[in-house]
Design an enzyme around this catalytic site. Sequence first.
Site, mmCIF file in Angstrom:
data_model
loop_
_atom_site.group_PDB
_atom_site.id
_atom_site.type_symbol
_atom_site.label_atom_id
_atom_site.label_comp_id
_atom_site.label_asym_id
_atom_site.label_seq_id
_atom_site.Cartn_x
_atom_site.Cartn_y
_atom_site.Cartn_z
ATOM 1 N N HIS A 1 0.811 -1.229 0.000
ATOM 2 C CA HIS A 1 0.000 0.000 0.000
ATOM 3 C C HIS A 1 0.835 1.265 0.000
ATOM 4 O O HIS A 1 0.451 2.271 -0.597
ATOM 5 C CB HIS A 1 -0.967 -0.008 1.187
ATOM 6 C CG HIS A 1 -0.294 0.053 2.520
ATOM 7 N ND1 HIS A 1 0.415 -1.000 3.058
ATOM 8 C CD2 HIS A 1 -0.219 1.055 3.448
ATOM 9 C CE1 HIS A 1 0.886 -0.661 4.235
ATOM 10 N NE2 HIS A 1 0.532 0.582 4.509
ATOM 11 N N ASP A 2 1.987 1.240 0.671
ATOM 12 C CA ASP A 2 2.816 2.453 0.768
ATOM 13 C C ASP A 2 4.076 2.374 -0.092
ATOM 14 O O ASP A 2 5.050 3.077 0.188
ATOM 15 C CB ASP A 2 3.215 2.698 2.228
ATOM 16 C CG ASP A 2 2.140 3.453 2.997
ATOM 17 O OD1 ASP A 2 1.283 4.093 2.355
ATOM 18 O OD2 ASP A 2 2.147 3.393 4.241
ATOM 19 N N LYS B 1 6.046 5.438 -1.211
ATOM 20 C CA LYS B 1 6.866 6.261 -0.306
ATOM 21 C C LYS B 1 8.336 6.222 -0.664
ATOM 22 O O LYS B 1 9.119 7.040 -0.158
ATOM 23 C CB LYS B 1 6.665 5.794 1.143
ATOM 24 C CG LYS B 1 5.344 6.244 1.739
ATOM 25 C CD LYS B 1 5.247 5.860 3.214
ATOM 26 C CE LYS B 1 3.973 6.386 3.841
ATOM 27 N NZ LYS B 1 3.874 6.001 5.268
ATOM 28 N N HIS C 1 2.518 9.876 -2.733
ATOM 29 C CA HIS C 1 2.990 8.486 -2.668
ATOM 30 C C HIS C 1 1.941 7.521 -3.214
ATOM 31 O O HIS C 1 2.265 6.425 -3.662
ATOM 32 C CB HIS C 1 3.401 8.118 -1.237
ATOM 33 C CG HIS C 1 2.256 7.767 -0.330
ATOM 34 N ND1 HIS C 1 1.555 8.712 0.382
ATOM 35 C CD2 HIS C 1 1.708 6.575 0.001
ATOM 36 C CE1 HIS C 1 0.620 8.112 1.109
ATOM 37 N NE2 HIS C 1 0.690 6.809 0.896
ATOM 38 N N HIS D 1 -5.953 3.816 -0.853
ATOM 39 C CA HIS D 1 -6.048 3.491 0.568
ATOM 40 C C HIS D 1 -6.133 4.734 1.457
ATOM 41 O O HIS D 1 -6.290 4.602 2.679
ATOM 42 C CB HIS D 1 -4.879 2.590 1.011
ATOM 43 C CG HIS D 1 -3.544 3.250 1.030
ATOM 44 N ND1 HIS D 1 -2.823 3.512 -0.122
ATOM 45 C CD2 HIS D 1 -2.778 3.718 2.065
ATOM 46 C CE1 HIS D 1 -1.680 4.092 0.210
ATOM 47 N NE2 HIS D 1 -1.632 4.235 1.529
ATOM 48 N N HIS D 2 -6.033 5.936 0.865
ATOM 49 C CA HIS D 2 -6.258 7.168 1.637
ATOM 50 C C HIS D 2 -7.553 7.863 1.233
ATOM 51 O O HIS D 2 -7.802 8.994 1.666
ATOM 52 C CB HIS D 2 -5.073 8.122 1.470
ATOM 53 C CG HIS D 2 -3.879 7.744 2.296
ATOM 54 N ND1 HIS D 2 -3.875 7.810 3.669
ATOM 55 C CD2 HIS D 2 -2.655 7.268 1.938
ATOM 56 C CE1 HIS D 2 -2.694 7.401 4.125
ATOM 57 N NE2 HIS D 2 -1.935 7.064 3.099
ATOM 58 N N ASP E 1 -4.579 0.254 8.136
ATOM 59 C CA ASP E 1 -3.425 1.151 8.195
ATOM 60 C C ASP E 1 -3.583 2.167 9.324
ATOM 61 O O ASP E 1 -2.630 2.471 10.059
ATOM 62 C CB ASP E 1 -3.277 1.860 6.846
ATOM 63 C CG ASP E 1 -1.925 2.537 6.682
ATOM 64 O OD1 ASP E 1 -0.933 2.052 7.264
ATOM 65 O OD2 ASP E 1 -1.858 3.548 5.962
#
Length: 368
Positions: free
Chosen positions: A216-217, A220, A245, A275-276, A304
């Site tokens: 998911h990240d 970054k 990201h 996911h945000h 998360d």
Amino acid sequence: MSKRNSLLVVDDMEINRVVLGQAFCDQYTILEAENGLEAMDIIRTHGDTLAAVLLDVIMPVMDGFEVVEQMYAAGLLARIPVFLITADCSEANMRRGYDLGVMDIISKPIIPYFIRRRVSSVVELFQARERLSRTVEVQEQALAEKAIEIQQLNSSIIETLSTAIEFRDCESGEHVQRIHDLTAILLRDLRVRGFAGCASLTDEEIDQIATAAIMHDVGKIAIPDQILNKPGRLTPEEFAIMKTHTIKGCELLDRIPKSRDNPIYQYAYDICRHHHERWDGRGYPDGLKGDEISIWSQVVSLADVYDALTSQRVYKPPFPPEEAVRMILAGECGAFNPELLESFRQQAEYIRQMYRSCPHKQAAPALS
């Protein structure tokens, strides 16, 4: 694979067994039976070595058709060719024999040269087919093993890449494993509840989504360290960079060869980007609202948030699990799907126990 070097001759007349045996004795070990019952005993005992069965029709105790019926029921006709040897080659007998699955029907009196040619031709084809089938099985097994090996390698690469990014984010690397587990727990609970979009998910699909969740990240990796690890609140300009990201992760996935053919990467792409997002439409990068957000992205978002709350970060100490659950259910950490929140509430104690059983920089229990 056993070598098929035996031939079973079944006839109640000894002279017929002798004639047939002589026709093939230079090619096979000849086994004999006087009736169908004896024949079935031999077939059960020596079936793996039988190249063919030469079978009379009219016999005492058990006739030839009964033998064929029993062989058919046991699935033996696919491996052992059967030839009916009969003086009655009426249309009814021929139709019945072929319908049952015999390879050929040969009329008496027996002509050794003739029967040898007909039987040998069929046996050669049968054995060639068996060898080919065995080769295909071996190849399929090898391909299956290779596919598992590739899948394990892909999972290892995904986990290693995701963990490396967590290290950049000053995390222990265990965050991605917890996100994996939380995602699987919530999706399985939603499936049990019959939640739309989850009711039809298979175990394999849930495993794929949980694996995708650890990426998911991944975006970054493109965020500068001074922003990623800043101990204080980000400025609006820095936060705008941090939010990229989600897009950067998708760009990275797009560069993976043939990624679009892999269901894990397809889930990962959606999760990386969304996911945000938030249930009320106040998330980023696309401002999706409600069911516009895939359920797996919603689940990873909640997972998360919970893991971030209960983990120590450069900008905050960890919250106790009970406090983190309260904050999420009270809407203090953004808006979430009410049905997802109910699933989370029901699973909260199980999740807390799961966190206790694995290494985790978690706060001490809240004081009463």
